[in-house]
Design a protein around this motif. Structure first.
Motif, PDB file in Angstrom:
ATOM      1  N   SER A  81      80.501 124.620  98.994  1.00  0.00           N
ATOM      2  CA  SER A  81      79.365 125.226  99.683  1.00  0.00           C
ATOM      3  C   SER A  81      79.049 124.475 100.969  1.00  0.00           C
ATOM      4  O   SER A  81      79.385 123.298 101.131  1.00  0.00           O
ATOM      5  N   LEU A  82      78.375 125.171 101.880  1.00  0.00           N
ATOM      6  CA  LEU A  82      78.142 124.646 103.224  1.00  0.00           C
ATOM      7  C   LEU A  82      76.696 124.885 103.630  1.00  0.00           C
ATOM      8  O   LEU A  82      76.194 125.996 103.535  1.00  0.00           O
ATOM      9  N   LEU A  83      76.049 123.819 104.082  1.00  0.00           N
ATOM     10  CA  LEU A  83      74.710 123.909 104.654  1.00  0.00           C
ATOM     11  C   LEU A  83      74.801 123.578 106.137  1.00  0.00           C
ATOM     12  O   LEU A  83      75.289 122.512 106.521  1.00  0.00           O
ATOM     13  N   TRP A  84      74.345 124.503 106.987  1.00  0.00           N
ATOM     14  CA  TRP A  84      74.278 124.205 108.400  1.00  0.00           C
ATOM     15  C   TRP A  84      73.069 123.316 108.684  1.00  0.00           C
ATOM     16  O   TRP A  84      72.300 122.999 107.782  1.00  0.00           O
ATOM     17  N   ALA A  85      72.891 122.904 109.915  1.00  0.00           N
ATOM     18  CA  ALA A  85      71.872 121.911 110.255  1.00  0.00           C
ATOM     19  C   ALA A  85      70.469 122.368 109.850  1.00  0.00           C
ATOM     20  O   ALA A  85      70.125 123.545 109.923  1.00  0.00           O
ATOM     21  N   ASN A  86      69.685 121.387 109.414  1.00  0.00           N
ATOM     22  CA  ASN A  86      68.246 121.586 109.170  1.00  0.00           C
ATOM     23  C   ASN A  86      67.936 122.604 108.087  1.00  0.00           C
ATOM     24  O   ASN A  86      66.941 123.333 108.168  1.00  0.00           O
ATOM     25  N   GLN A 130      78.801 127.824  93.952  1.00  0.00           N
ATOM     26  CA  GLN A 130      80.013 127.444  94.665  1.00  0.00           C
ATOM     27  C   GLN A 130      80.267 128.375  95.852  1.00  0.00           C
ATOM     28  O   GLN A 130      79.937 129.558  95.817  1.00  0.00           O
ATOM     29  N   ARG A 131      80.839 127.795  96.902  1.00  0.00           N
ATOM     30  CA  ARG A 131      81.280 128.542  98.090  1.00  0.00           C
ATOM     31  C   ARG A 131      80.152 129.320  98.754  1.00  0.00           C
ATOM     32  O   ARG A 131      80.370 130.386  99.333  1.00  0.00           O
ATOM     33  N   CYS A 132      78.964 128.813  98.674  1.00  0.00           N
ATOM     34  CA  CYS A 132      77.825 129.446  99.339  1.00  0.00           C
ATOM     35  C   CYS A 132      77.696 128.927 100.770  1.00  0.00           C
ATOM     36  O   CYS A 132      78.149 127.830 101.090  1.00  0.00           O
ATOM     37  N   ILE A 133      77.064 129.718 101.613  1.00  0.00           N
ATOM     38  CA  ILE A 133      76.758 129.307 102.984  1.00  0.00           C
ATOM     39  C   ILE A 133      75.270 129.515 103.209  1.00  0.00           C
ATOM     40  O   ILE A 133      74.736 130.596 102.944  1.00  0.00           O
ATOM     41  N   VAL A 134      74.602 128.465 103.697  1.00  0.00           N
ATOM     42  CA  VAL A 134      73.177 128.554 104.008  1.00  0.00           C
ATOM     43  C   VAL A 134      72.992 128.167 105.470  1.00  0.00           C
ATOM     44  O   VAL A 134      73.378 127.070 105.881  1.00  0.00           O
ATOM     45  N   HIS A 135      72.404 129.042 106.255  1.00  0.00           N
ATOM     46  CA  HIS A 135      72.299 128.833 107.691  1.00  0.00           C
ATOM     47  C   HIS A 135      71.029 128.074 108.071  1.00  0.00           C
ATOM     48  O   HIS A 135      70.073 127.962 107.291  1.00  0.00           O
ATOM     49  N   SER A 136      71.027 127.594 109.287  1.00  0.00           N
ATOM     50  CA  SER A 136      69.994 126.672 109.769  1.00  0.00           C
ATOM     51  C   SER A 136      68.583 127.235 109.593  1.00  0.00           C
ATOM     52  O   SER A 136      68.327 128.415 109.820  1.00  0.00           O
ATOM     53  N   GLY A 137      67.693 126.346 109.217  1.00  0.00           N
ATOM     54  CA  GLY A 137      66.289 126.691 109.095  1.00  0.00           C
ATOM     55  C   GLY A 137      65.912 127.350 107.787  1.00  0.00           C
ATOM     56  O   GLY A 137      64.721 127.575 107.524  1.00  0.00           O
TER      57      GLY A 137
END
Length: 354
Positions: free
Chosen positions: A154-159, A170-177
């Motif tokens: 999984s991936l967390l973008w900034a902040n 698993q394999r999740c994406i969470v975008h900034s803010g």
């Protein structure tokens, strides 16, 4: 730069190749602007004219469109060109990582458990008891609260903020803010004074789910807020406490779901849709943009309540007429009553004559 031959792409997509198998593809582009070395696709018939004009190295098409491809342009014939385009785009994706390695300014509690190849960006905070799966990326400035867990890949973008005990699959994406696990809107009114109700549940997100920028998902009041597998949530959405969203749903930007609502699987919500709390929506429902769902939906299908934009002049006329609806209703009601009296009198006359 990543390069794939058409032979490889054909095998990857289970496609029928028309043209040169050795042709190399390095990027994607639109039919109108593609050049050699780029691949494009046709999924909407209204753009078919560009097939005969494109300079793309290759195009993704259905079998019915093969005759319209420009001479010298290679083609991969597939069942669904848009899905094939998505798979090729994934292969050619050059998006950078949200973090590489462990940045020296990251704050990681000694009790946190990190899998292999975990990357944590500058000034990120990993709290006590956190578990990060293999290959997790945590962008700069993220906060992961106590006891939270993030699944493999999984991936967390900034902040991004994950409050305590939030579980991300698993394999999740969470975008900034984005904020997962903030308190739900739970208060009791004691003679005019608001008393806060502690929100003791959490947020549980399934696998392969993507959450857009500045979206908020509240933790449950007692039980958990749950987001299923392969759910896509756009930017600026609000998911209230104790909501349940089934697998494979899609929520477009600015959708709001009030508390304790249960949404089935394969549901789609257009931008700006609002869903009332404490209701249930069955599988396979589509809600068009700007609609307000006020009561349960028990049959799959498309539902709408938004008012499409019209010219200001027309809107003013319609609004003026809308204000007269109650008056018109009362007039119709009176006419119906008068008609009923007339019909009753006529029946009496016929009865006397008989």
């Amino acid at each position: 730069m990543t390069v794939y031959s058409l032979a490889y792409l054909a095998e990857h997509l289970s496609a029928r190749l028309i043209g040169d198998p050795a042709c190399n593809i390095s990027s994607i582009a639109t039919l109108e602007h593609a050049v050699a070395g780029q691949i494009s696709f046709l999924s909407n018939i209204k753009y078919r004219k560009f097939l005969s004009q494109t300079s793309a190295g290759a195009v993704l098409i259905k079998a019915d469109d093969a005759a319209f491809v420009a001479p010298g342009v290679n083609a991969l014939v597939v069942v669904d060109p848009y899905v094939a385009f998505a798979r090729v785009a994934q292969l050619l994706d050059n998006t950078p990582h949200s973090a590489t390695g462990i940045h020296p300014t990251a704050v990681i509690d000694d009790t946190a458990v990190l899998g292999t190849d975990v990357a944590i960006g500058a000034n990120a905070v990993i709290s006590a008891g956190v578990v990060l799966g293999d290959g997790v990326q945590i962008g700069a400035g993220c906060f992961v609260g106590e006891g939270a867990s993030i699944g493999k890949g999984s991936l967390l973008w900034a902040n991004v903020t994950l409050y305590h005990k939030v579980q991300l699959g698993q394999r999740c994406i969470v975008h900034s803010g984005a904020v997962l696990g903030s308190d739900g809107f739970g208060f009791a009114n004691d003679r005019g004074n608001w008393l806060k109700i502690p929100q003791t549940g959490t947020v549980v997100v399934g696998d392969d789910t993507e959450i857009g920028a500045n979206t908020t998902i509240d933790r449950g009041a007692i039980e958990d807020t749950r987001i299923g597998n392969n759910v896509i949530i756009d930017n600026l959405c609000q998911i209230a406490h104790n909501v349940q969203i089934g697998d494979h749903c899609a929520l477009a930007g600015a959708t709001i779901v009030a508390g304790s609502t249960k949404i089935g699987r394969y549901c789609i919500f257009g931008g700006g849709a609002v869903v009332n709390g404490h209701i249930e929506i069955c599988d396979g429902v589509q809600i068009t943009g700007m609609s307000m769902v006020m009561k349960p939906i028990t049959e799959k299908g498309v539902y709408s309540s938004g008012i499409p934009a019209v010219s200001n002049v027309e809107w003013r006329k319609n609004t003026a007429k809308l204000r007269q609806i109650d008056q018109l209703y009362q007039r119709v009601k009176q006419l119906e009553q008068q008609l009923a009296k007339v019909q009753h009198a006529q029946q009496d006359e016929h009865h006397i004559e008989d």
